[in-house]
Scaffold this motif. Structure first.
Motif, mmCIF file in Angstrom:
data_model
loop_
_atom_site.group_PDB
_atom_site.id
_atom_site.type_symbol
_atom_site.label_atom_id
_atom_site.label_comp_id
_atom_site.label_asym_id
_atom_site.label_seq_id
_atom_site.Cartn_x
_atom_site.Cartn_y
_atom_site.Cartn_z
ATOM 1 N N VAL A 1 -17.769 -63.802 4.169
ATOM 2 C CA VAL A 1 -17.005 -62.995 3.224
ATOM 3 C C VAL A 1 -16.155 -61.970 3.974
ATOM 4 O O VAL A 1 -14.950 -61.822 3.740
ATOM 5 N N LEU A 2 -16.798 -61.228 4.888
ATOM 6 C CA LEU A 2 -16.070 -60.225 5.665
ATOM 7 C C LEU A 2 -15.005 -60.873 6.547
ATOM 8 O O LEU A 2 -13.896 -60.360 6.701
ATOM 9 N N GLY A 3 -15.365 -61.992 7.185
ATOM 10 C CA GLY A 3 -14.426 -62.662 8.086
ATOM 11 C C GLY A 3 -13.186 -63.141 7.375
ATOM 12 O O GLY A 3 -12.073 -63.056 7.912
ATOM 13 N N TYR A 4 -13.353 -63.651 6.115
ATOM 14 C CA TYR A 4 -12.192 -64.125 5.358
ATOM 15 C C TYR A 4 -11.277 -62.961 5.011
ATOM 16 O O TYR A 4 -10.040 -63.062 5.110
ATOM 17 N N ILE A 5 -11.890 -61.828 4.617
ATOM 18 C CA ILE A 5 -11.077 -60.627 4.360
ATOM 19 C C ILE A 5 -10.343 -60.220 5.633
ATOM 20 O O ILE A 5 -9.142 -59.903 5.614
ATOM 21 N N GLY A 6 -11.057 -60.237 6.771
ATOM 22 C CA GLY A 6 -10.442 -59.856 8.035
ATOM 23 C C GLY A 6 -9.322 -60.788 8.431
ATOM 24 O O GLY A 6 -8.291 -60.354 8.963
ATOM 25 N N LEU A 7 -9.494 -62.098 8.163
ATOM 26 C CA LEU A 7 -8.461 -63.075 8.493
ATOM 27 C C LEU A 7 -7.182 -62.788 7.718
ATOM 28 O O LEU A 7 -6.078 -62.756 8.284
ATOM 29 N N LEU A 8 -7.327 -62.559 6.400
ATOM 30 C CA LEU A 8 -6.147 -62.268 5.584
ATOM 31 C C LEU A 8 -5.511 -60.936 6.004
ATOM 32 O O LEU A 8 -4.286 -60.828 6.077
ATOM 33 N N ALA A 9 -6.352 -59.934 6.269
ATOM 34 C CA ALA A 9 -5.822 -58.634 6.675
ATOM 35 C C ALA A 9 -5.089 -58.730 8.006
ATOM 36 O O ALA A 9 -4.018 -58.143 8.190
ATOM 37 N N GLY A 10 -5.678 -59.478 8.954
ATOM 38 C CA GLY A 10 -5.021 -59.646 10.240
ATOM 39 C C GLY A 10 -3.693 -60.358 10.113
ATOM 40 O O GLY A 10 -2.688 -59.969 10.727
ATOM 41 N N LEU A 11 -3.653 -61.423 9.265
ATOM 42 C CA LEU A 11 -2.410 -62.154 9.049
ATOM 43 C C LEU A 11 -1.361 -61.247 8.411
ATOM 44 O O LEU A 11 -0.198 -61.227 8.827
ATOM 45 N N GLY B 1 -16.187 -58.451 -2.069
ATOM 46 C CA GLY B 1 -15.440 -59.485 -1.359
ATOM 47 C C GLY B 1 -14.306 -60.038 -2.183
ATOM 48 O O GLY B 1 -13.182 -60.215 -1.688
ATOM 49 N N ILE B 2 -14.559 -60.316 -3.480
ATOM 50 C CA ILE B 2 -13.525 -60.940 -4.320
ATOM 51 C C ILE B 2 -12.405 -59.950 -4.610
ATOM 52 O O ILE B 2 -11.216 -60.296 -4.520
ATOM 53 N N THR B 3 -12.749 -58.691 -4.972
ATOM 54 C CA THR B 3 -11.695 -57.718 -5.312
ATOM 55 C C THR B 3 -10.825 -57.399 -4.104
ATOM 56 O O THR B 3 -9.609 -57.229 -4.238
ATOM 57 N N VAL C 1 -10.169 -59.409 -1.534
ATOM 58 C CA VAL C 1 -9.279 -60.540 -1.250
ATOM 59 C C VAL C 1 -8.123 -60.556 -2.231
ATOM 60 O O VAL C 1 -6.974 -60.847 -1.854
ATOM 61 N N LEU C 2 -8.384 -60.219 -3.519
ATOM 62 C CA LEU C 2 -7.305 -60.134 -4.497
ATOM 63 C C LEU C 2 -6.281 -59.085 -4.063
ATOM 64 O O LEU C 2 -5.066 -59.314 -4.128
ATOM 65 N N CYS C 3 -6.786 -57.957 -3.595
ATOM 66 C CA CYS C 3 -5.914 -56.868 -3.142
ATOM 67 C C CYS C 3 -5.068 -57.296 -1.936
ATOM 68 O O CYS C 3 -3.842 -57.139 -1.934
ATOM 69 N N ILE C 4 -5.734 -57.866 -0.906
ATOM 70 C CA ILE C 4 -5.019 -58.259 0.323
ATOM 71 C C ILE C 4 -4.035 -59.382 0.024
ATOM 72 O O ILE C 4 -2.951 -59.470 0.608
ATOM 73 N N SER C 5 -4.364 -60.262 -0.909
ATOM 74 C CA SER C 5 -3.466 -61.375 -1.267
ATOM 75 C C SER C 5 -2.167 -60.834 -1.847
ATOM 76 O O SER C 5 -1.082 -61.358 -1.555
ATOM 77 N N CYS C 6 -2.278 -59.785 -2.690
ATOM 78 C CA CYS C 6 -1.061 -59.184 -3.251
ATOM 79 C C CYS C 6 -0.194 -58.586 -2.137
ATOM 80 O O CYS C 6 1.027 -58.758 -2.112
ATOM 81 N N VAL C 7 -0.821 -57.855 -1.229
ATOM 82 C CA VAL C 7 -0.073 -57.261 -0.120
ATOM 83 C C VAL C 7 0.557 -58.347 0.744
ATOM 84 O O VAL C 7 1.708 -58.231 1.184
ATOM 85 N N LEU C 8 -0.212 -59.428 0.985
ATOM 86 C CA LEU C 8 0.295 -60.523 1.811
ATOM 87 C C LEU C 8 1.501 -61.182 1.144
ATOM 88 O O LEU C 8 2.488 -61.520 1.814
ATOM 89 N N GLY C 9 1.432 -61.341 -0.205
ATOM 90 C CA GLY C 9 2.562 -61.929 -0.915
ATOM 91 C C GLY C 9 3.818 -61.084 -0.782
ATOM 92 O O GLY C 9 4.909 -61.598 -0.534
ATOM 93 N N LYS C 10 3.681 -59.743 -0.936
ATOM 94 C CA LYS C 10 4.833 -58.853 -0.796
ATOM 95 C C LYS C 10 5.417 -58.935 0.617
ATOM 96 O O LYS C 10 6.629 -58.926 0.816
ATOM 97 N N PHE D 1 -6.287 -50.207 7.295
ATOM 98 C CA PHE D 1 -7.281 -51.154 6.768
ATOM 99 C C PHE D 1 -8.034 -51.845 7.902
ATOM 100 O O PHE D 1 -9.273 -51.871 7.937
ATOM 101 N N CYS D 2 -7.275 -52.393 8.862
ATOM 102 C CA CYS D 2 -7.914 -53.112 9.976
ATOM 103 C C CYS D 2 -8.737 -52.161 10.836
ATOM 104 O O CYS D 2 -9.836 -52.507 11.301
ATOM 105 N N ALA D 3 -8.199 -50.938 11.072
ATOM 106 C CA ALA D 3 -8.944 -49.971 11.889
ATOM 107 C C ALA D 3 -10.268 -49.618 11.236
ATOM 108 O O ALA D 3 -11.314 -49.541 11.895
ATOM 109 N N VAL D 4 -10.240 -49.419 9.896
ATOM 110 C CA VAL D 4 -11.474 -49.068 9.177
ATOM 111 C C VAL D 4 -12.497 -50.188 9.285
ATOM 112 O O VAL D 4 -13.670 -49.954 9.607
ATOM 113 N N TRP D 5 -12.080 -51.421 9.085
ATOM 114 C CA TRP D 5 -13.052 -52.526 9.052
ATOM 115 C C TRP D 5 -13.463 -52.999 10.445
ATOM 116 O O TRP D 5 -14.551 -53.556 10.609
ATOM 117 N N ILE D 6 -12.601 -52.748 11.434
ATOM 118 C CA ILE D 6 -13.036 -53.053 12.808
ATOM 119 C C ILE D 6 -14.102 -52.065 13.256
ATOM 120 O O ILE D 6 -15.118 -52.436 13.857
#
Length: 1540
Positions: A665-675, A574-576, A578-587, A703-708
């Motif tokens: 944990v999963l929902g927070y990852i999904g929220l960031l990925a969806g955003l 969960g933590i790794t 979110v770190l990954c998605i946060s970097c992508v979100l920042g870019k 990413f979203c397709a895999v986790w959905i």
């Protein structure tokens, strides 16, 4: 029977002194003849076949012996029973005859089928057969016998697979169906309860193909028949038979047959002639000789002389003796040891009937007596068909069945049997095989108890015995083996490192981590290259680090679960992630903020730099750390032994502890990925190579397709596959991120280093034209700095930035304009380096200009663009500090719309760039086109970086369109891509209308198919001294600017520094810019360059107006004033000057006065396309006068005529204009006028109707009189119908003549000849009455046609009904004394016909008197013609007449159906049934056809119905008889008619 009577008459013990007489009747196995015989037994009216010399001729019958068949016997017993005449049958075995309620005077010497059925059931049970098939005759014998057998079989526990009934006269298809059932069945044993004649037909059908091996069980009626033993495949058959007997003296009696005795009896005469194939009288038959007396009956081989198997014969013998004993007991008594009989006693049949009940005697070793039902004691022989050594089937008695013995002992077998196909073992015939261990028995639904399925034991249960009725479960820790017959311990399962799946997943995990590390090394090594620097390198390295952790965290999911691993796996993941998605979100946010921010003063726009990006990543990751910590503290995951998920194994797994924590944990990852996905989608189409939003979009889509898909897979995949699914999702999403975002960059870095440069990244070559723009600004500033009138004493400085037509670079430049942090490409020598920017000139494109204006606008820094034409930039709410020297697209769109309208084009196509310039420009054009009444067929958008399929689709739309004119509101690069696609195939002939962006571009003029294009262009201008300035470019000046260096190297294909590129030489100083052919040196078409020149002068005039004042005719400027950009912004609004003859000023929206040249692409004599100015558009002129053309134009394909481009052609006469649905008013369809209406002019808006007596011609442009129609004798249809009518009448007359000529023959006499002649007469009238329907209707013909038809048809059907009633009464009457049976003779038949016909005469008379039919002129049925027809007058009268005919026809049909299967050749009910079926079918179909067929076809339908039904009656009833009378006279005999 005669032999027994003679024995009795010669006996001194039985009826001494009394002679018995007899009469023999041949019933021909016919119910009708049997009924007739029964009546004659009562009144003695007809002659008999044989009459004994002892007969008293009184006609009083004491008793009757017979009949041989059950069905005729039933009919006779029904008739004679009420007269108490006893009937003793020798062969009628039907169990129904034991019913004393229906048959009180019936007796028999042969056992009832009730006993036979019981014997057959016990026989089947004896041999262990529980699964059999059954066939039986479709007669009283077979139906009742099979019913008794089925009841007995049920009592014995025998199951019957099928029961099929048939009769020897059934169609072949039915016999074949019964044979197919036997072939397809699984039952080996077949019980056949049939007559010998019926079974013979079935066996013949089975013998056609290889017969199926079946064990036949026979009833007594056929099992002893020697003729059936010829079917060898029936060898082994067994059955019950009447006991074989010996009658002393019978054979001698049979052979003692003198010619005199033969001649005295018609029956014996027929036998003699048939046996010896000769005639006792002279004969006309060629194949028969005359009997000459040499015939010897003693040498005759015939069933008549066969006395070795006296079975049924003995039953007759016993029946005669039983009647004799009954009479003896009634008239004789023993007195003084002597028997005295009263010869003169008037004996009544009732007395004999009473005495028959008491009969009890023995004769030739056989006991004779009757029980209360009139049945004898049942005794059967068990016989077996055995093959002899010669291969001939012989009948062998192997046992017996005696119903008088105690229950269970009736059956006895004393010899060996042979079975089907000569086997010696008893064949097996069961429904289901035994069930092995591991299964249980389940009865089959809807089938008997001997049919069951062997069902495998349910999951977790076993059975360990054969034919187990149930299964039992294993203990909880155990599980059944594969055969479900034993229990074993369950296996334990988890995702172990020893498994192949785990090894594969671990290998992918380590490989992914290695790939991320290698990518990071490659990026670090090339960190200074453009491709790394262009995409936020700091976040890229942090993203690679997080992806390495993501890959490695999947290893914690493999191995036996422990407390530590259970807590670690989910939290680390969960933590790794979110770190990954946060970097992508920042870019993604960095890219999107630059493009889409609508409030430019927002702090996010100004302060979202690297520190804020790092803080965003840390904050978002910290939230996930808090969630995981809370989860581990409150309810952490733990290892558990799962016994419930899989029943067959034990799963070691990690329980979630708290499901809420896991899904949080999963929902927070999904929220960031969806955003992140949403933001990336918003930025995916932004036109820039620096923009990596496309790859981020695709990676986040994966990413979203895999986790959905992970969620349902995780929930539904238990055990180790749950873990495998989660590992797969981690690896798939991680690989998706690294491959989509980094793989394309690494490929270029490692394998295509040539592309790792600014030129490739911008997807552009060096733009020398844009360099000319920048040099024009430098030239203008130099002029201003050297001017004594404009800003005297003040020097202007400048900085030049290359935005590369890139939004991100433009945004970066905008920020640097505000804080002066980065170095610039070019810096003037007069720059104060204070960082204070007064104004900016640019950009060349609308989209970058929008971004720059939004950023610098809040700082009140004015932006004056020379080439950003988007009308949206005129919005002072969004872009308050924006100005431009080039007109807005709003004016260009209006100019283009007026240009299209000017040439009369109302149907056009439109394409535009998918950018701010194209989208907003096209929106303005469409509004202007709508105001001008112009219709647009299609509007297509595209961009030069779109996929080839998208460009091809736009090209295909242009090719397939009907609009000749195409308006293109595109940028130069976009138009180039589209024209290249159109040039692949032969380009479509289109008249192009160009926007100013590409109308004057010389590079596009190489596309020759665009010759004739017209458009608007910025005014051509001259800037004195500018060309010399451009060519005065020294190498030292070039070396000071990276932009000039790039231009120099690109223009001369050399390098100013040492290079490793083998294609480029080192510049050696021989390069001469004055000889260079380049857009940089091209000054003959200074259009946009002049806009840069004017923009620079506008800013200078604004500064001048702020810092300078004119005092005493001298200009003085304050050099030390602290100037603010806001002051320049205000001054720019008031700028108003002229330079080189061109006026410069801005309106309230920051736009100049719109002025365009109208240009035309014309081919020169050399074939080169040249740009020719042919007019202008001046928005400052009065409305309607803005547009002017002063030169001739050339059009597409070099034509001189204006091309036509309209939506619809003109409508011809006979049509009208109708606007097309959801299309503009210039698009309409030419619709043919409606039925009955015309139009007689072009482009008519409506049609008008013809007069009532008129109708339009086919073209619907004129009216003509309607034609008149009726069924005339001149028509082909009427001629055919009349011919059929006359032919039918003639055929009927010929039939009547034939019948009259042969009126004394059996086939005519057998079928009520009087009614037949009357029927033929009525059919003649039916055929002829159809002629009254043809011809023009008149008062007389209208009344005649229906009434004649109705009366003649009722007469016809009345005759058929009379014939049917006569047949049915003889067969079905159950009360023989009824008057209907006695009095329905010829007078009553005639009266019936007259009465039924009279009713129809009355109906027709009432109809004609009250409301008769009449001729009418029908103008409404057909609109296009007039129909002459007969109105019904009264519909009630017409349908009453038809209804009465239908009532009689249905009644006749019902009676014929009841009598159709009566087995007799005299019975013509079959043909009546078929004829009435045709009659009813014709008239039932006539009703809808009559109602729905208007005009003359109504009459034709009625004539056809009359003829069809008449021919049906004629051919069905009389054709078969006429065929025999004319072509087969040898069949016109009593013998053929009786089929015997």
């Amino acid at each position: 029977m005669i032999f027994a009577i003679e024995e009795i008459n010669n006996s001194t013990k039985l009826l001494p002194g009394i002679k018995l007489g007899c009469r023999l009747y041949d019933s021909c196995v016919s119910v009708a003849v049997a009924v007739h015989t029964a009546f004659q037994l009562l009144n003695g009216q007809d002659p008999v076949f044989y009459k004994d010399s002892n007969c008293s001729h009184t006609g009083v019958v004491m008793a009757a012996v017979g009949d041989s068949g059950s069905t005729p016997t039933i009919s006779m017993s029904h008739i004679m029973g009420p007269f108490n005449i006893p009937q003793v049958s020798h062969f009628a075995t039907c169990a129904c005859l034991s019913d004393k309620q229906q048959f009180p005077t019936f007796f028999r010497t042969i056992p009832s089928d009730h006993f036979q059925a019981d014997a057959l059931a016990k026989l089947v049970k004896h041999f262990g057969w529980t699964w059999i098939g059954a066939v039986h005759s479709d007669s009283d014998y077979g139906n009742n016998g099979m019913a008794s057998f089925v009841q007995a079989a049920q009592r014995e526990g025998i199951c019957v697979e099928y029961i099929e009934s048939f009769f020897r006269t059934d169609p072949l298809s039915k016999i074949q169906r019964v044979a197919d059932v036997i072939r397809r069945s699984t039952a080996m044993v077949v019980v056949a309860f049939t007559a010998d004649g019926d079974l013979k037909v079935l066996l013949e059908e089975l013998a056609r193909d290889p017969p199926p091996p079946r064990q036949w069980i026979g009833s007594e009626s056929w099992v002893t028949d020697p003729l059936l033993m010829s079917f060898s495949f029936c060898a082994g058959a067994i059955g019950v038979a009447i006991p074989k007997a010996v009658i002393p003296g019978l054979r001698d009696f049979l052979l003692d047959l003198s010619p005199v005795e033969v001649a005295a009896s018609p029956l014996l005469t027929e036998f003699w002639e048939d046996a010896f194939n000769c005639s006792l009288t002279k004969t006309a038959y060629l194949n028969k000789r005359e009997c000459d007396g040499t015939e010897d009956i003693k040498t005759l081989k015939s069933p008549y002389t066969e006395t070795s198997q006296l079975r049924i014969t003995n039953m007759i013998y016993q029946a005669v003796y039983a009647i004799a004993h009954a009479i003896h007991n009634a008239v004789c008594h023993e007195k003084n040891a002597t028997i005295q009989c009263d010869k003169h006693l008037r004996l009544e049949p009732k007395q004999v009937f009473i005495e028959l009940k008491k009969v009890n005697f023995s004769k030739n070793g056989f006991h004779v007596s009757f029980d209360g039902n009139g049945d004898p004691v049942a005794f059967y022989e068990l016989v077996n068909w055995q093959k002899s050594d010669k291969g001939v089937i012989e009948l062998v008695t192997v046992g017996y069945y005696d119903a008088s013995l105690p229950n269970g002992k009736e059956f006895y077998i004393n010899k060996n049997l042979t079975w089907v196909e000569g086997r010696i073992e008893v064949p097996l015939s069961v429904c289901s095989e035994r069930c092995p261990a591991g299964t249980r028995k389940v009865l089959q639904k809807g089938k008997p108890i001997c049919c069951y399925d062997c069902i495998p034991c349910p999951e977790g249960e076993i059975s360990n015995i054969t034919d187990s009725p149930d299964c039992f479960p294993c203990p909880r820790e155990y599980w059944p083996n594969a055969k479900n017959d034993a229990c074993f311990p369950k296996p334990v399962e988890f995702l172990s490192f020893d498994e192949i799946l785990s090894v594969i997943l671990a290998a992918f995990s380590v490989s992914g981590a290695g790939l991320a590390i290698i990518t990071a090394v490659v990026f670090f090594r090339h960190r200074t290259t453009p491709i790394v620097r262009a995409n936020n390198s700091e976040l890229s390295f942090l993203l690679l680090f997080s992806l390495t952790l993501c890959f490695l965290c999947s290893l914690t999911f493999i191995g036996a679960p422990s407390k530590l691993s259970c807590m670690l796996r989910h939290t680390a993941f969960g933590i790794t992630f979110v770190l990954c998605i946060s970097c992508v979100l920042g870019k993604t946010i960095v890219v999107l903020m630059a493009f889409k921010a609508t409030l430019p003063g927002n702090n996010v726009m100004k302060w979202f730099g690297p520190p804020q990006q790092r803080m965003t990543v840390v904050s978002l990751t910290f939230i996930q750390v808090l969630i995981c910590t809370l989860w581990l503290v409150v309810s952490p995951p733990f290892p558990v032994k799962n016994l419930t998920t899989y029943k067959e194994k034990i799963i070691l797994e990690c329980a979630l502890g708290s499901a809420v924590g896991f899904w949080a944990v999963l929902g927070y990852i999904g929220l960031l990925a969806g955003l992140c996905f949403v933001l990336a989608v918003l930025a995916r189409k932004l036109p820039d190579n620096f923009n990596e939003a496309k790859m981020i979009t695709f990676s986040m889509l994966i990413f979203c397709a895999v986790w959905i898909t992970f969620i349902p897979a995780y929930v539904s995949s238990p055990g180790k596959f749950t873990v495998a699914v989660e590992i797969f999702a981690i690896l798939a999403s991680s690989f998706g991120l690294i491959l989509c975002i980094f793989a394309p960059k690494c490929f270029i870095i490692l394998f295509q280093p040539k592309k790792n440069n600014k030129i490739y990244l911008m997807n552009k070559n060096f733009n020398a034209r844009s360099l000319r723009f920048s040099r024009a600004m430098v030239f203008a500033i130099d002029e201003i700095n050297n001017s004594t009138e404009l800003l005297p004493g003040i020097k202007l400085g400048y900085r030049i930035y290359d935005t590369c037509v890139s939004v991100p670079v433009s945004v970066d430049v905008a920020f640097q304009l505000s804080n002066s942090q980065d170095p610039v490409f070019y810096k003037g020598s007069h720059c104060s380096q204070s960082g204070v920017v007064m104004a900016a000139v640019g950009d060349s494109s609308s989209t970058p200009s929008i971004s720059i204006s939004r950023i610098i606008g809040p700082f009140n820094i004015p932006l004056v663009s020379h080439f950003a034409t988007c009308a949206c930039l005129s919005d002072k709410q969004q872009f308050p500090t924006f100005f431009r020297t080039i007109p807005s697209d709003h004016f260009q769109a209006d100019a283009l719309a007026k240009l299209v309208k000017y040439f009369g084009w109302t149907w056009i196509g439109a394409v535009h760039s998918d950018s701010d310039y194209g989208n907003n420009g096209m929106a303005s054009f469409l509004e202007a086109a709508m105001r001008e009444g112009i219709c647009v067929e299609y509007v297509e958008s595209f961009f030069r970086t779109d996929p080839g399929s998208k460009i091809q689709k736009v090209s295909d739309v242009i090719r397939s369109s009907t609009a000749v004119v195409v308006v293109a509101f595109t940028a130069i690069g976009d138009m180039k891509v589209l024209l290249e696609e159109l040039a692949r195939d032969p380009p479509p002939p289109r008249q192009w209308i160009a926007s100013e962006a590409w109308a004057a571009d010389p590079n596009l003029m190489r596309f020759s198919f665009c010759a004739g294009a017209i458009g608007v262009a910025i005014q051509q201008s001259v800037i004195p001294g500018f060309r010399d300035f451009l060519l005065n470019l020294s190498p030292s000046e070039v070396a000071t600017s990276s932009v000039l260096i790039e231009f120099w190297e690109d223009a001369f294909n050399c390098s100013l520094t040492k290079t490793t590129d083998p294609e480029k030489r080192l510049c050696d100083g021989t390069e001469d810019i004055k000889t260079l052919k380049s857009p940089y040196t091209e000054t003959s078409q200074l259009r946009i360059t002049n806009m840069v020149y004017k923009a620079t002068y506008a800013i200078a005039h604004a500064i001048h107006n702020v810092v300078c004042d004119k005092t005493n005719a001298t200009m003085q400027c304050d050099k030390h004033i602290r100037l603010e950009p806001k002051q320049i912004f205000r001054a720019l609004k008031e700028v108003n000057f002229s330079k080189n003859g061109y006026h410069v000023s801005f309106d309230a929206n920051g736009d100049p006065v719109a002025f365009y040249e109208l240009v035309n692409w014309q081919k020169s004599d050399s074939g080169v396309i040249e740009l020719v100015t042919v007019g202008y558009y001046d928005a400052s002129l009065p409305k309607g006068r803005e547009f002017r053309i002063n030169k001739n134009l050339t059009w597409l394909n070099g034509g001189s005529d204006v091309p036509v481009s309209v939506c619809s052609e003109s409508c011809l006469p006979g049509t009208r204009k109708v606007l097309q649905k959801q299309k503009p008013i210039c698009c309409y369809d030419c619709i043919p006028c409606p039925e009955g209406e015309i139009s007689n002019m072009t482009d008519s808006s409506d049609c008008f109707p013809c007069g009532k007596e008129f109708w339009p011609n086919p073209k619907k442009d004129a009216c003509f009189p309607k034609p008149v129609e009726f069924l005339s004798f001149a028509e082909g249809l009427a001629v055919i119908l009349a011919a059929l009518s006359v032919s039918g009448a003639c055929l009927t007359i010929i039939t009547a003549v034939v019948f009259f000529y042969h009126r004394t023959t059996p086939i005519v006499r057998a079928n009520n000849s009087e009614l037949s002649f009357l029927l033929l007469f009525s059919l003649i009238l039916c055929f002829l009455c159809s002629l009254t329907f043809i011809g023009a209707p008149s008062q007389w013909s209208c009344m005649l046609r229906h009434t004649a038809f109705g009366i003649t048809f009722v007469l016809c059907i009345s005759c058929v009904l009379g014939k049917t009633i006569v047949v049915l009464m003889a067969f079905k009457a159950t009360l023989p004394g009824s008057n209907a049976m006695k009095w329905f003779g010829p007078p009553q038949q005639r009266m019936t016909v007259v009465c039924l016909t009279l009713i129809q005469v009355i109906v027709c008379t009432v109809w004609i008197v009250l409301c008769p039919p009449f001729p009418v002129k029908n103008l409404t049925t057909y609109k296009e013609k007039i129909i002459l027809e007969c109105a019904l007058g009264s519909a009630v009268g017409f349908w009453a007449m038809l209804g009465y005919i239908g009532l009689l026809a249905v009644f006749c049909f019902a009676l014929a159906v009841l009598a159709r299967k009566l087995p007799d050749n005299f019975n013509e009910a079959k043909m009546i049934t078929f004829s009435m079926l045709i009659f009813c079918a014709v008239w039932i179909t006539f009703i809808p056809a009559y109602v729905s067929s208007p005009g003359k076809f109504t009459v034709a339908v009625e004539i056809f119905a009359i003829l069809a039904s008449s021919f049906g009656l004629m051919l069905c009833i009389f054709a078969p008889k006429c065929f025999i009378l004319l072509f087969q006279p040898e069949k016109n005999t009593k013998k053929y008619v009786m089929n015997k």
